[in-house]
Design a protein around this motif. Structure first.
Motif, short mmCIF file in Angstrom:
data_model
loop_
_atom_site.label_atom_id
_atom_site.label_comp_id
_atom_site.label_asym_id
_atom_site.label_seq_id
_atom_site.Cartn_x
_atom_site.Cartn_y
_atom_site.Cartn_z
N LYS A 93 0.84 -1.19 0.00
CA LYS A 93 0.00 0.00 0.00
C LYS A 93 0.88 1.25 0.00
CE LYS A 93 -3.67 2.27 2.66
NZ LYS A 93 -4.51 2.19 3.90
N PRO A 94 0.64 2.22 -0.88
CA PRO A 94 1.43 3.46 -0.86
C PRO A 94 1.46 4.07 0.54
CG PRO A 94 0.06 3.40 -2.82
CD PRO A 94 -0.36 2.21 -1.97
N MET A 287 -0.66 12.24 -13.02
CA MET A 287 -1.15 12.39 -11.65
C MET A 287 -1.36 11.03 -10.97
SD MET A 287 -0.91 15.50 -11.06
CE MET A 287 -1.54 15.37 -9.37
N SER A 288 -1.68 10.00 -11.75
CA SER A 288 -1.76 8.65 -11.17
C SER A 288 -0.38 8.21 -10.68
CB SER A 288 -2.29 7.66 -12.21
OG SER A 288 -3.64 7.94 -12.53
N ALA A 289 0.65 8.51 -11.48
CA ALA A 289 2.01 8.19 -11.07
C ALA A 289 2.38 8.96 -9.80
CB ALA A 289 2.99 8.52 -12.19
N TRP A 290 2.02 10.24 -9.76
CA TRP A 290 2.36 11.07 -8.61
C TRP A 290 1.64 10.59 -7.35
CZ3 TRP A 290 5.57 13.56 -6.05
CH2 TRP A 290 5.24 14.48 -5.07
N PRO A 295 3.33 9.31 -1.36
CA PRO A 295 3.32 8.86 0.04
C PRO A 295 4.66 8.33 0.54
CG PRO A 295 1.36 8.07 -1.11
CD PRO A 295 2.27 8.63 -2.15
N ASP A 296 5.48 7.76 -0.33
CA ASP A 296 6.77 7.20 0.09
C ASP A 296 7.95 8.00 -0.47
OD1 ASP A 296 5.88 4.67 1.48
OD2 ASP A 296 4.98 4.34 -0.48
N GLY A 297 7.67 9.07 -1.20
CA GLY A 297 8.74 9.87 -1.77
C GLY A 297 9.48 9.18 -2.91
N PRO A 322 5.27 22.71 -4.73
CA PRO A 322 6.53 23.41 -5.02
C PRO A 322 7.78 22.75 -4.43
CG PRO A 322 5.20 24.63 -3.43
CD PRO A 322 4.32 23.57 -3.98
N GLU A 323 7.70 22.23 -3.20
CA GLU A 323 8.88 21.61 -2.59
C GLU A 323 9.23 20.29 -3.27
OE1 GLU A 323 10.88 23.12 -0.45
OE2 GLU A 323 9.53 24.82 -0.77
N ASP A 324 8.21 19.50 -3.57
CA ASP A 324 8.45 18.24 -4.28
C ASP A 324 8.98 18.53 -5.68
OD1 ASP A 324 7.42 16.25 -2.33
OD2 ASP A 324 5.53 17.30 -2.64
#
Length: 411
Positions: A93-94, A287-290, A295-297, A322-324
């Motif tokens: 699970k993510p 966005m599905s990939a993101w 959740p786990d970076g 922005p930080e990501d």
């Protein structure tokens, strides 16, 4: 050559034998390893119960042996069969990635899973430091997993010689496994690793049997990532509908979540959709990939695909995350620089290496036939700004027209 100390299993005695075989004193060894002579004496006299991984790596490098040789692990005849690329191969699970890693009971499996975690979260130094311990591991699954991660992590760290060495090792492993062919599971892993390196680096690794013939030998998560590699291969052949079909089929038939493989599959879908001029569908895949990665970076794959994503990182993340976004762009610069240093000299291509990520994105879109107005709408900027960026691109590449961009852009 290794000294005749193979029957001596203690690390201290093995290290002593290595020194005697090379005529190196304890004081000289201490200088070479950059540690205190007293520490060397404690190790060789076996007055200490453990040896740090740093000293093990330095010793192995100094005498051109594996860390397993020093520890006596090469003598073990019966070994646990490890799952290759454990993190990639496992459904979770993510948000529970580290929980999964910490629950692994076997120390070697747990450490290699940490290697994957460090790599896919962009912590390349940590990944390299751990993979070094497994590059010569007797178990082929751990050895090949380590070799793949080690090659790509060193590339992102701009350690080009180490990355090239990893590629050479991949070729050696592949040739050995194909020649032997007694174990289809090991052969499948060798083909998977070689195919992944060849496709993602756009470099020939050698003659590789069809990966599709061996996919069923791999764990399901790796099988999905293998399908991503096949989709990427179709993408490079400009067969975007075929590539997207592979992605859609894999995602539809998967009843469990394999975050790492599915991140890459969704990124592939986004790339295909962009080249099919379907930006809304591309955003959906991105966005599905993101959502799987956040959740786990697990952001490494997003950064690696920046140029081929053609602005999706900017349009989907720059304002909302922005930080990501900053972390991903840093990965992009690191990976792209190392990738070009390996790719350009071999292929004799001159992929642009001095553009900002925004300039590269606009140049990619222009190269794909987008008008300035279309680029401006998509990137939420003015047409004038697009023209300014293109002017900067032309100046940096010393060209004067869109038609000349082709030689400098990703295919």
């Amino acid at each position: 050559m290794k000294p005749q100390a193979d029957l001596i299993l203690t690390p201290g005695k093995r290290m002593q034998a290595l020194c005697e075989a090379r005529g190196i004193s304890r004081k000289e060894l201490a200088n070479r390893l950059d540690i205190a002579p007293s520490q060397v004496s404690r190790i060789l006299n076996e007055d200490t119960k453990s040896i740090s991984s740093d000293i093990l790596i330095k010793m192995a490098t100094e005498f051109h042996v594996s860390t397993d040789y020093i520890l006596g692990l090469e003598q073990k005849k019966q070994m646990e069969r490890h799952i290759p690329m454990r993190l990639m191969s496992t459904s979770f699970k993510p948000g529970e990635c580290l929980m999964l890693v910490n629950q692994l009971e076997n120390p070697a499996s747990r450490e290699m899973a940490y290697c994957e975690y460090y790599y896919f979260t962009g912590q390349h130094d940590k990944a390299v430091n751990l993979t070094v311990l497994y590059l010569n591991h007797p178990d082929p699954m751990l050895r090949l997993s380590a070799c793949l991660i080690h090659t790509f992590a060193n590339l992102s760290l701009n350690r080009i010689n180490a990355a090239k060495g990893g590629l050479r090792n991949l070729k050696i492993h592949l040739n050995q496994m194909i020649a032997d062919n007694s174990d289809r599971r090991t052969t499948a892993m060798s083909i998977f690793v070689a195919m992944a390196a060849q496709t993602l680096l756009h470099l020939p690794v050698g003659k590789i049997p069809p990966l599709s013939d061996y996919l069923t030998e791999l764990p399901k998560g790796m099988r999905l990532w293998g399908c991503y590699v096949l989709a990427h291969e179709a993408y490079l052949a400009q067969e975007y509908e075929k590539s997207l079909g592979i992605v859609q089929t894999c995602l539809m038939l998967s009843t469990e979540i394999y975050p790492i493989a599915m991140i890459y599959l969704n990124l592939m879908g986004a790339m295909d959709a962009m080249n099919l001029r379907q930006p809304d569908l591309a955003r959906k895949y991105f966005m599905s990939a993101w959502q799987l990665a956040q959740p786990d970076g697990l952001i490494e794959g997003i950064g690696e695909h920046h140029g081929l994503l053609q602005g999706l990182i900017e349009t989907c993340m720059k304002n909302d995350y922005p930080e990501d976004y900053k972390k991903i762009i840093q990965i992009t610069y690191q990976f792209s620089y190392g990738w070009r240093r390996i790719h350009n000299p071999v292929t004799k291509e001159d992929i642009a290496d001095n553009l900002t990520t925004t300039e590269f994105t606009i140049a990619m879109l222009a190269n794909r036939g987008w008008t300035n107005t279309e680029i401006a709408d998509y990137m939420t900027m003015t047409v004038r700004t697009v023209k300014q960026h293109l002017s900067s691109v032309f100046n940096k590449l010393n060209i004067d027209s869109r038609g000349q961009l082709k030689a400098y852009m990703l295919k």
